[in-house]
Design a protein around this motif. Structure first.
Motif, PDB file in Angstrom:
ATOM      1  N   THR A  97      45.190  47.722  32.834  1.00 50.12           N
ATOM      2  CA  THR A  97      44.140  47.482  33.827  1.00 50.12           C
ATOM      3  C   THR A  97      44.671  46.846  35.106  1.00 50.12           C
ATOM      4  N   GLY A  98      45.994  46.796  35.267  1.00 50.17           N
ATOM      5  CA  GLY A  98      46.563  46.186  36.462  1.00 50.17           C
ATOM      6  C   GLY A  98      47.282  47.143  37.382  1.00 50.17           C
ATOM      7  N   TYR A  99      47.193  48.430  37.090  1.00 49.30           N
ATOM      8  CA  TYR A  99      47.854  49.400  37.958  1.00 49.30           C
ATOM      9  C   TYR A  99      47.172  49.496  39.320  1.00 49.30           C
ATOM     10  N   GLN A 100      47.875  50.105  40.268  1.00 48.38           N
ATOM     11  CA  GLN A 100      47.330  50.279  41.615  1.00 48.38           C
ATOM     12  C   GLN A 100      46.055  51.126  41.581  1.00 48.38           C
ATOM     13  N   GLU A 101      46.092  52.175  40.817  1.00 48.31           N
ATOM     14  CA  GLU A 101      44.925  53.041  40.645  1.00 48.31           C
ATOM     15  C   GLU A 101      44.603  53.096  39.158  1.00 48.31           C
ATOM     16  N   LEU A 102      43.311  53.048  38.847  1.00 52.56           N
ATOM     17  CA  LEU A 102      42.890  53.068  37.452  1.00 52.56           C
ATOM     18  C   LEU A 102      42.113  54.334  37.138  1.00 52.56           C
ATOM     19  N   ALA A 103      42.369  54.877  35.964  1.00 49.39           N
ATOM     20  CA  ALA A 103      41.575  55.990  35.442  1.00 49.39           C
ATOM     21  C   ALA A 103      40.237  55.417  34.983  1.00 49.39           C
ATOM     22  N   TRP A 135      52.840  42.322  39.735  1.00 55.09           N
ATOM     23  CA  TRP A 135      51.654  42.601  40.542  1.00 55.09           C
ATOM     24  C   TRP A 135      50.458  43.045  39.713  1.00 55.09           C
ATOM     25  N   MET A 136      50.653  43.378  38.458  1.00 53.48           N
ATOM     26  CA  MET A 136      49.529  43.876  37.668  1.00 53.48           C
ATOM     27  C   MET A 136      48.437  42.826  37.514  1.00 53.48           C
ATOM     28  N   SER A 137      48.812  41.570  37.305  1.00 51.72           N
ATOM     29  CA  SER A 137      47.781  40.538  37.187  1.00 51.72           C
ATOM     30  C   SER A 137      47.120  40.284  38.539  1.00 51.72           C
ATOM     31  N   TRP A 138      47.882  40.390  39.616  1.00 46.95           N
ATOM     32  CA  TRP A 138      47.298  40.234  40.955  1.00 46.95           C
ATOM     33  C   TRP A 138      46.261  41.330  41.185  1.00 46.95           C
ATOM     34  N   ASN A 139      46.624  42.582  40.872  1.00 45.23           N
ATOM     35  CA  ASN A 139      45.690  43.706  41.045  1.00 45.23           C
ATOM     36  C   ASN A 139      44.423  43.503  40.219  1.00 45.23           C
ATOM     37  N   ALA A 140      44.584  43.140  38.943  1.00 41.04           N
ATOM     38  CA  ALA A 140      43.423  42.978  38.057  1.00 41.04           C
ATOM     39  C   ALA A 140      42.545  41.814  38.514  1.00 41.04           C
ATOM     40  N   ARG A 142      42.293  40.700  41.547  1.00 42.57           N
ATOM     41  CA  ARG A 142      41.636  41.136  42.786  1.00 42.57           C
ATOM     42  C   ARG A 142      40.435  42.025  42.464  1.00 42.57           C
ATOM     43  N   ARG A 143      40.591  42.891  41.483  1.00 45.54           N
ATOM     44  CA  ARG A 143      39.464  43.737  41.069  1.00 45.54           C
ATOM     45  C   ARG A 143      38.320  42.893  40.520  1.00 45.54           C
ATOM     46  N   ALA A 144      38.656  41.858  39.746  1.00 45.76           N
ATOM     47  CA  ALA A 144      37.609  40.980  39.206  1.00 45.76           C
ATOM     48  C   ALA A 144      36.831  40.322  40.340  1.00 45.76           C
ATOM     49  N   ALA A 146      36.502  41.554  43.365  1.00 44.51           N
ATOM     50  CA  ALA A 146      35.731  42.634  43.992  1.00 44.51           C
ATOM     51  C   ALA A 146      34.490  42.994  43.177  1.00 44.51           C
ATOM     52  N   LEU A 147      34.553  42.771  41.865  1.00 39.67           N
ATOM     53  CA  LEU A 147      33.401  43.048  40.994  1.00 39.67           C
ATOM     54  C   LEU A 147      32.368  41.918  41.022  1.00 39.67           C
ATOM     55  N   GLY A 148      32.654  40.869  41.787  1.00 32.76           N
ATOM     56  CA  GLY A 148      31.692  39.782  41.944  1.00 32.76           C
ATOM     57  C   GLY A 148      31.948  38.557  41.090  1.00 32.76           C
ATOM     58  N   TYR A 149      33.079  38.491  40.409  1.00 32.37           N
ATOM     59  CA  TYR A 149      33.398  37.308  39.616  1.00 32.37           C
ATOM     60  C   TYR A 149      33.877  36.211  40.566  1.00 32.37           C
ATOM     61  N   SER A 150      33.246  35.050  40.463  1.00 33.34           N
ATOM     62  CA  SER A 150      33.510  33.988  41.433  1.00 33.34           C
ATOM     63  C   SER A 150      34.391  32.861  40.910  1.00 33.34           C
ATOM     64  N   ALA A 151      34.770  32.890  39.653  1.00 28.83           N
ATOM     65  CA  ALA A 151      35.622  31.836  39.093  1.00 28.83           C
ATOM     66  C   ALA A 151      36.872  32.444  38.458  1.00 28.83           C
ATOM     67  N   VAL A 152      37.507  33.342  39.203  1.00 28.22           N
ATOM     68  CA  VAL A 152      38.716  34.006  38.731  1.00 28.22           C
ATOM     69  C   VAL A 152      39.908  33.083  38.962  1.00 28.22           C
TER      70      VAL A 152
END
Length: 178
Positions: A97-103, A135-140, A142-144, A146-152
Motif C-alpha cells: 500500500t506504499g507504492y507510487q500508484e496503487l491498484a 518512501w513507501m511509508s511516506w506515500n501511505a 500521505r494517502r491517509a 488525503a483520505l481525511g485522517y487527521s492524527a497520522v
C-alpha cells in the motif's frame, strides 16, 4: 557494476550533508529506498522514542512494506518459499500500500485497513511505517492524510529504528483484507 561506480551512484543518490529532501508534489516512485523528507504535510513525524510511547498507549501501527510474491517468470514446478516478514508487535501488515500508484485492491486494503485500525474515526491516531529511508511509508501516510485522517503519525525510521531502539520484531501475517 564496478565498486567505484556503485559508490558514486550511492553518493549521487544521497543528499549532500546538511541538505534536506523536499516533499514531492505527488507520490514517490522508484527507487523507494532513498533518503526521505523530514516532514510530511498534515502528519506528525515521530522518532523511535515517540513510536515506542505511542505503541505502549495502544495506538494502532500499520506496516506498509510490500509482500514478496512468487515471481511470474519462475518455471512450472519451481519451489517458492515466501520470505518471512518481521514487524513491530501488534502491527497490521497492509502490504503493497506504499507504492507510487496503487491498484484497486491495494487502495481498498489501505482504506479499509485505516478504517478498521481507527474504528472509523478519522481523528483517531495511527502510526504508519516500513523501513528507514523508505518512501513507501511516506506515500501511505500521505494517502491517509488525503483520505481525511487527521492524527497520522509517520515513523520514518520504521523497523530499523525500532530494533536499534531495543524493540523486538515478530513474524507478520498479511492482513486478510482484499
Amino acid at each position: 557494476m564496478k565498486p567505484a561506480a556503485v559508490l558514486i551512484a550511492i553518493l549521487l543518490a544521497a543528499p549532500a550533508h546538511g541538505q534536506t529532501v523536499a516533499e514531492p508534489d505527488g507520490y514517490r516512485g522508484e527507487p523507494y529506498r532513498a533518503p526521505v523528507p523530514a516532514t510530511l504535510a498534515g502528519a506528525q513525524v515521530i522518532d523511535t522514542a515517540r513510536a515506542m510511547d505511542l505503541h505502549g498507549q495502544g495506538v494502532p501501527f500499520l506496516d506498509v512494506l510490500p509482500r514478496k510474491k512468487r515471481p511470474e517468470n519462475l518455471p512450472p514446478g519451481t519451489l517458492w518459499v515466501e520470505e518471512v516478514h518481521r514487524t513491530i508487535p501488534g502491527a497490521v501488515w497492509l502490504y503493497d500500500t506504499g507504492y507510487q500508484e496503487l491498484a484497486p485492491a491495494e487502495t481498498a486494503r489501505l482504506t479499509e485497513g485505516l478504517a478498521a485500525a481507527t474504528h472509523g474515526d478519522p481523528s483517531a491516531p495511527v502510526v504508519i511505517f516500513c523501513k528507514a529511508n523508505c518512501w513507501m511509508s511516506w506515500n501511505a501516510a500521505r494517502r491517509a492524510v488525503a483520505l481525511g485522517y487527521s492524527a497520522v503519525n509517520w515513523y520514518p525510521e520504521g523497523v530499523d529504528g525500532w530494533t536499534a531502539g531495543g524493540g523486538e520484531l515478530v513474524v507478520a501475517t498479511p492482513d486478510p483484507l482484499p
